[in-house]
Design a protein around this motif. Structure first.
Motif, PDB file in Angstrom:
ATOM      1  N   ASP A   6       0.831  -1.206   0.000  1.00 31.64           N
ATOM      2  CA  ASP A   6       0.000   0.000   0.000  1.00 31.64           C
ATOM      3  C   ASP A   6       0.863   1.254   0.000  1.00 31.64           C
ATOM      4  OD1 ASP A   6      -2.350  -1.502   0.083  1.00 31.64           O
ATOM      5  OD2 ASP A   6      -2.299  -1.614   2.267  1.00 31.64           O
ATOM      6  N   HIS A   7       1.979   1.202   0.732  1.00 33.26           N
ATOM      7  CA  HIS A   7       2.884   2.343   0.832  1.00 33.26           C
ATOM      8  C   HIS A   7       4.327   1.858   0.748  1.00 33.26           C
ATOM      9  CE1 HIS A   7      -0.411   4.953   2.059  1.00 33.26           C
ATOM     10  NE2 HIS A   7      -0.774   4.007   2.928  1.00 33.26           N
ATOM     11  N   VAL A   8       5.145   2.619   0.072  1.00 31.46           N
ATOM     12  CA  VAL A   8       6.570   2.334  -0.006  1.00 31.46           C
ATOM     13  C   VAL A   8       7.302   3.566   0.509  1.00 31.46           C
ATOM     14  CG1 VAL A   8       8.522   1.841  -1.524  1.00 31.46           C
ATOM     15  CG2 VAL A   8       6.292   0.803  -1.986  1.00 31.46           C
ATOM     16  N   TYR A   9       8.150   3.370   1.496  1.00 28.82           N
ATOM     17  CA  TYR A   9       8.926   4.473   2.067  1.00 28.82           C
ATOM     18  C   TYR A   9      10.392   4.229   1.774  1.00 28.82           C
ATOM     19  CZ  TYR A   9       4.787   5.678   4.802  1.00 28.82           C
ATOM     20  OH  TYR A   9       3.533   6.038   5.179  1.00 28.82           O
ATOM     21  N   ILE A  10      11.045   5.276   1.342  1.00 31.71           N
ATOM     22  CA  ILE A  10      12.492   5.215   1.183  1.00 31.71           C
ATOM     23  C   ILE A  10      13.050   6.201   2.193  1.00 31.71           C
ATOM     24  CG2 ILE A  10      14.435   5.559  -0.365  1.00 31.71           C
ATOM     25  CD1 ILE A  10      12.539   4.837  -2.673  1.00 31.71           C
ATOM     26  N   GLU A  11      13.481   5.662   3.294  1.00 34.80           N
ATOM     27  CA  GLU A  11      13.942   6.462   4.427  1.00 34.80           C
ATOM     28  C   GLU A  11      15.261   5.891   4.925  1.00 34.80           C
ATOM     29  OE1 GLU A  11      12.364   9.102   5.672  1.00 34.80           O
ATOM     30  OE2 GLU A  11      10.517   8.913   4.521  1.00 34.80           O
ATOM     31  N   PRO A  12      16.061   6.711   5.598  1.00 39.49           N
ATOM     32  CA  PRO A  12      17.260   6.157   6.247  1.00 39.49           C
ATOM     33  C   PRO A  12      16.835   5.099   7.262  1.00 39.49           C
ATOM     34  CG  PRO A  12      17.276   8.561   6.321  1.00 39.49           C
ATOM     35  CD  PRO A  12      15.929   8.139   5.807  1.00 39.49           C
ATOM     36  N   LEU A  13      17.559   4.018   7.316  1.00 40.11           N
ATOM     37  CA  LEU A  13      17.176   2.924   8.207  1.00 40.11           C
ATOM     38  C   LEU A  13      17.765   3.169   9.598  1.00 40.11           C
ATOM     39  CD1 LEU A  13      15.636   0.297   8.343  1.00 40.11           C
ATOM     40  CD2 LEU A  13      17.732  -0.888   7.770  1.00 40.11           C
ATOM     41  N   THR A  14      16.960   3.811  10.421  1.00 39.93           N
ATOM     42  CA  THR A  14      17.320   4.014  11.824  1.00 39.93           C
ATOM     43  C   THR A  14      16.167   3.489  12.663  1.00 39.93           C
ATOM     44  OG1 THR A  14      16.321   6.207  11.956  1.00 39.93           O
ATOM     45  CG2 THR A  14      18.642   6.109  11.279  1.00 39.93           C
ATOM     46  N   ALA A  15      16.452   3.191  13.912  1.00 41.63           N
ATOM     47  CA  ALA A  15      15.405   2.679  14.807  1.00 41.63           C
ATOM     48  C   ALA A  15      14.258   3.684  14.932  1.00 41.63           C
ATOM     49  CB  ALA A  15      15.996   2.356  16.176  1.00 41.63           C
ATOM     50  N   GLU A  16      14.600   4.956  14.963  1.00 38.85           N
ATOM     51  CA  GLU A  16      13.572   5.987  15.116  1.00 38.85           C
ATOM     52  C   GLU A  16      12.633   6.035  13.914  1.00 38.85           C
ATOM     53  OE1 GLU A  16      16.963   6.859  15.390  1.00 38.85           O
ATOM     54  OE2 GLU A  16      16.947   6.551  17.561  1.00 38.85           O
ATOM     55  N   VAL A  17      13.188   5.973  12.720  1.00 36.64           N
ATOM     56  CA  VAL A  17      12.379   6.024  11.503  1.00 36.64           C
ATOM     57  C   VAL A  17      11.467   4.807  11.435  1.00 36.64           C
ATOM     58  CG1 VAL A  17      12.452   5.918   8.969  1.00 36.64           C
ATOM     59  CG2 VAL A  17      13.979   7.466  10.192  1.00 36.64           C
ATOM     60  N   VAL A  18      11.999   3.639  11.704  1.00 39.91           N
ATOM     61  CA  VAL A  18      11.188   2.419  11.662  1.00 39.91           C
ATOM     62  C   VAL A  18      10.075   2.489  12.707  1.00 39.91           C
ATOM     63  CG1 VAL A  18      11.207  -0.087  11.978  1.00 39.91           C
ATOM     64  CG2 VAL A  18      13.057   1.020  10.709  1.00 39.91           C
ATOM     65  N   GLU A  19      10.409   2.965  13.897  1.00 42.30           N
ATOM     66  CA  GLU A  19       9.403   3.081  14.956  1.00 42.30           C
ATOM     67  C   GLU A  19       8.282   4.045  14.546  1.00 42.30           C
ATOM     68  OE1 GLU A  19       9.100   4.233  19.717  1.00 42.30           O
ATOM     69  OE2 GLU A  19      11.024   4.366  18.677  1.00 42.30           O
ATOM     70  N   GLN A  20       8.641   5.196  13.972  1.00 43.01           N
ATOM     71  CA  GLN A  20       7.637   6.167  13.532  1.00 43.01           C
ATOM     72  C   GLN A  20       6.720   5.583  12.454  1.00 43.01           C
ATOM     73  OE1 GLN A  20       9.870   9.563  12.241  1.00 43.01           O
ATOM     74  NE2 GLN A  20      10.356  10.241  14.324  1.00 43.01           N
ATOM     75  N   LEU A  21       7.314   4.857  11.505  1.00 41.38           N
ATOM     76  CA  LEU A  21       6.511   4.252  10.443  1.00 41.38           C
ATOM     77  C   LEU A  21       5.563   3.190  10.993  1.00 41.38           C
ATOM     78  CD1 LEU A  21       9.124   3.906   7.563  1.00 41.38           C
ATOM     79  CD2 LEU A  21       7.189   5.481   7.686  1.00 41.38           C
ATOM     80  N   ILE A  22       6.023   2.412  11.939  1.00 42.67           N
ATOM     81  CA  ILE A  22       5.162   1.379  12.523  1.00 42.67           C
ATOM     82  C   ILE A  22       4.007   2.015  13.286  1.00 42.67           C
ATOM     83  CG2 ILE A  22       5.081  -0.445  14.284  1.00 42.67           C
ATOM     84  CD1 ILE A  22       7.911  -1.259  13.326  1.00 42.67           C
ATOM     85  N   LEU A  23       4.321   3.067  14.052  1.00 44.10           N
ATOM     86  CA  LEU A  23       3.255   3.743  14.806  1.00 44.10           C
ATOM     87  C   LEU A  23       2.251   4.417  13.865  1.00 44.10           C
ATOM     88  CD1 LEU A  23       5.321   5.320  17.734  1.00 44.10           C
ATOM     89  CD2 LEU A  23       3.726   3.386  17.862  1.00 44.10           C
ATOM     90  N   LYS A  24       2.733   5.010  12.787  1.00 42.44           N
ATOM     91  CA  LYS A  24       1.863   5.731  11.857  1.00 42.44           C
ATOM     92  C   LYS A  24       1.021   4.788  11.002  1.00 42.44           C
ATOM     93  CE  LYS A  24       2.020   8.876   7.926  1.00 42.44           C
ATOM     94  NZ  LYS A  24       2.877   9.527   6.961  1.00 42.44           N
ATOM     95  N   GLU A  25       1.650   3.764  10.439  1.00 42.20           N
ATOM     96  CA  GLU A  25       0.987   2.917   9.444  1.00 42.20           C
ATOM     97  C   GLU A  25       0.393   1.631  10.011  1.00 42.20           C
ATOM     98  OE1 GLU A  25       0.395   3.795   6.393  1.00 42.20           O
ATOM     99  OE2 GLU A  25       1.618   5.591   6.371  1.00 42.20           O
ATOM    100  N   LYS A  26       0.925   1.164  11.142  1.00 41.04           N
ATOM    101  CA  LYS A  26       0.507  -0.123  11.711  1.00 41.04           C
ATOM    102  C   LYS A  26       0.524  -1.220  10.629  1.00 41.04           C
ATOM    103  CE  LYS A  26      -2.373   1.989  15.280  1.00 41.04           C
ATOM    104  NZ  LYS A  26      -1.521   3.053  15.491  1.00 41.04           N
ATOM    105  N   PRO A  27       1.687  -1.439  10.034  1.00 35.68           N
ATOM    106  CA  PRO A  27       1.770  -2.371   8.902  1.00 35.68           C
ATOM    107  C   PRO A  27       1.671  -3.840   9.329  1.00 35.68           C
ATOM    108  CG  PRO A  27       3.948  -1.654   9.508  1.00 35.68           C
ATOM    109  CD  PRO A  27       2.983  -0.880  10.374  1.00 35.68           C
TER     110      PRO A  27
END
Length: 168
Positions: A6-27
């Protein structure tokens, strides 16, 4: 791939970025990568060049060798074999030299950016430093196939393939 996600993110792979994406998208799932596929894709042309060199040397010389053997010109056949071994050694030395001294320059020429430079350089170094073994294996296999002993050829292929599986 937007066909399966549904969504593709190209972001730097840091714990913070992954955590934010999980909280936002609930994948349902997260497939993080570190750019390894991009680095590998940049190194593929070098692999193709090495493999093409193997085929050119091995098949070309083995064909000439077999023709000479069929014509009962064993001295010419032996000379062909010796010459291709020398030429293979020259190619091997070139690839080894490139792997040791110019992997970084080649990485830049292939277009690696700073994010994947290190991985691409590592792939290229491994490919180029082990190219002599790859070259020799493929060249000799072409001659073994033309030696009139199919069991030896099959054994050589199986040993090489099994060793590759174990060493990988």
């Amino acid at each position: 791939d937007k066909d399966i996600a549904d969504h593709v993110y190209i972001e730097p792979l840091t714990a913070e970025v992954v955590e934010q994406l999980i909280l936002k998208e609930k994948p349902d799932s997260v497939l993080p990568t570190l750019g390894g596929q991009a680095a590998l894709n940049l190194a593929i042309p070098v692999y193709s060049f090495i493999h093409g060199s193997c085929l050119m040397l091995g098949m070309g010389a083995a064909t000439k060798y077999t023709i000479f053997r069929g014509q009962k010109k064993q001295e010419d056949a032996d000379k062909t074999f010796s010459n291709v071994l020398c030429l293979t050694a020259i190619f091997a030395a070139f690839f080894l030299f490139m792997g040791i001294f110019f992997a970084g320059t080649l990485t830049t020429i292939l277009g690696a950016d700073r994010e994947i430079f290190s991985m691409t350089k590592t792939y290229l170094q491994i490919l180029l430093i082990f190219a002599p073994a790859f070259l020799m294996n493929n060249v000799l296999l072409c001659f073994v196939r033309n030696d009139g002993n199919p069991r030896l050829s099959m054994a050589a292929m199986l040993i090489g393939s099994l060793a590759n599986i174990v060493l990988d």
